[in-house]
Motif scaffolding. Sequence first.
Motif, mmCIF file in Angstrom:
data_model
loop_
_atom_site.group_PDB
_atom_site.id
_atom_site.type_symbol
_atom_site.label_atom_id
_atom_site.label_comp_id
_atom_site.label_asym_id
_atom_site.label_seq_id
_atom_site.Cartn_x
_atom_site.Cartn_y
_atom_site.Cartn_z
ATOM 1 N N ASP A 96 30.480 63.382 -14.912
ATOM 2 C CA ASP A 96 30.606 62.271 -15.847
ATOM 3 C C ASP A 96 32.075 62.097 -16.216
ATOM 4 O O ASP A 96 32.541 62.584 -17.245
ATOM 5 C CB ASP A 96 29.752 62.558 -17.094
ATOM 6 N N GLY A 97 32.804 61.410 -15.345
ATOM 7 C CA GLY A 97 34.237 61.265 -15.560
ATOM 8 C C GLY A 97 34.725 59.872 -15.204
ATOM 9 O O GLY A 97 34.076 59.134 -14.451
ATOM 10 N N HIS A 98 35.877 59.520 -15.740
ATOM 11 C CA HIS A 98 36.423 58.179 -15.508
ATOM 12 C C HIS A 98 36.874 57.989 -14.062
ATOM 13 O O HIS A 98 36.796 56.874 -13.535
ATOM 14 C CB HIS A 98 37.602 57.943 -16.454
ATOM 15 N N ALA A 99 37.342 59.054 -13.400
ATOM 16 C CA ALA A 99 37.822 58.907 -12.019
ATOM 17 C C ALA A 99 36.677 58.557 -11.081
ATOM 18 O O ALA A 99 36.776 57.627 -10.270
ATOM 19 C CB ALA A 99 38.518 60.187 -11.565
ATOM 20 N N ASP B 16 40.114 63.587 -16.754
ATOM 21 C CA ASP B 16 39.204 62.470 -16.500
ATOM 22 C C ASP B 16 37.914 62.561 -17.302
ATOM 23 O O ASP B 16 37.094 61.640 -17.254
ATOM 24 C CB ASP B 16 38.849 62.417 -15.002
ATOM 25 N N GLU B 17 37.708 63.651 -18.012
ATOM 26 C CA GLU B 17 36.453 63.842 -18.735
ATOM 27 C C GLU B 17 36.214 62.718 -19.736
ATOM 28 O O GLU B 17 37.124 62.300 -20.455
ATOM 29 C CB GLU B 17 36.463 65.184 -19.472
ATOM 30 N N VAL B 18 34.980 62.250 -19.797
ATOM 31 C CA VAL B 18 34.627 61.194 -20.740
ATOM 32 C C VAL B 18 34.647 61.712 -22.169
ATOM 33 O O VAL B 18 35.139 61.052 -23.078
ATOM 34 C CB VAL B 18 33.243 60.611 -20.382
ATOM 35 N N GLN B 19 34.123 62.909 -22.369
ATOM 36 C CA GLN B 19 34.142 63.497 -23.700
ATOM 37 C C GLN B 19 34.097 65.014 -23.582
ATOM 38 O O GLN B 19 33.654 65.563 -22.581
ATOM 39 C CB GLN B 19 32.964 63.010 -24.556
ATOM 40 N N ARG B 20 34.569 65.685 -24.627
ATOM 41 C CA ARG B 20 34.584 67.131 -24.631
ATOM 42 C C ARG B 20 34.026 67.713 -25.925
ATOM 43 O O ARG B 20 33.616 68.860 -25.964
ATOM 44 C CB ARG B 20 36.026 67.632 -24.411
#
Length: 378
Positions: free
Chosen positions: A241-244, A229-233
């Motif tokens: 900060d995640g999409h879920a 679910d991470e937005v960026q890495r």
Amino acid sequence: MGALAEILQEPGAPEAEHTPARTLDADTELAGQARTTRLDHTHDADTEDALLRSLGHDPERWRFAGAPAIYRRDDAGETRYTTYRYKLMPVSESLTGLLDTIKTRTISPRMNADTGAAFTFQASDLQLGKSDNEGTTGTVDRYVESVGVAVERLRRLRAHEPYGTVHLVFAGDCIEGNQSQSGRNMWRTELTITEQTRVFRALLYRTIDAFVEEGADTVLVDVVNGNHDEVQRYQTTRPDDGHATEAAIAVREGLALNEPAYGHVQVRVPVTDQGYMTVPVGDTVFTIAHGHQWRRNQAMNWWSGQAFYEHNPGGAHVLAHGHFHEHEVQRAGKRWRICSPTYDQGSNYFRDLTGAVSQPGGIVYTTCGGQVNDMSIV
């Protein structure tokens, strides 16, 4: 700027604050526990029963395991005080009395407390957008079917006991995303990120409606981010900060537009810069995480570290998580660790490499007073 700050101010779930403490009741201490008590020499006790009472123990329940006294005298040889260092052992019933108890004791079902009991549906690792194993359509079909089974299980349980609180756990990896394996999973996805989150929001609404329609007094919806679910890495972002969790916040805002119908529904996400949360559910405390915070078989070590350093998970009864794609249950003392299976059945790559296939589904169970019962895969 004030309006922008208000929009961005999305409070995480109030943590169930944990204050480490240990209370020893003089009448309920563990057998075999070493204890030291100092009494002034005026506390004369000529029998074992009298001495036990002086030390605060019930002689009908406890006896000494060995000699308990050490005398301290002054220079003139007079007793000033006595230090009692001792261990206790419980008074055992006679075999005849024990057998009589077995024969005469009434066997009756244990009923949960009405106010503290809750029904939990735990789902993890939907990885919506993944093309493996019938793709997103197959995952959605399996998930919706499992929600139907969960609702039916709640109806059956309510035939015997009231469950006013329904707890919906989404333990991360709700979408496939494009950050896993440093982005190498992108070509195995069939939906864009916005399409994946749109599908997840639709499933959240449908799941909430399914249990609201059952007449629950309170519906708690707890969502955390997984590594997918991470937005960026490529530049490290915050664990919250995640999409879920962003999808959950959007659902929270949508439900607020219809307060009469959904005023009893609470959507909870972790606080800023935290990837897990510790929250009350009836009279049981949950810590909800995805599971990528630790390596396989190391969950209890992670939990122990949280307790050792006096963080809130130290006060939790249940650690609910996913990530490892198999249903696992571990109980240690009064603690329960519950790991969800996956809904996507794993990856074709891993199946070709090892032969392993995960059996899909969610989990339902009840909690009351920190204990877990009635568990099954749905």
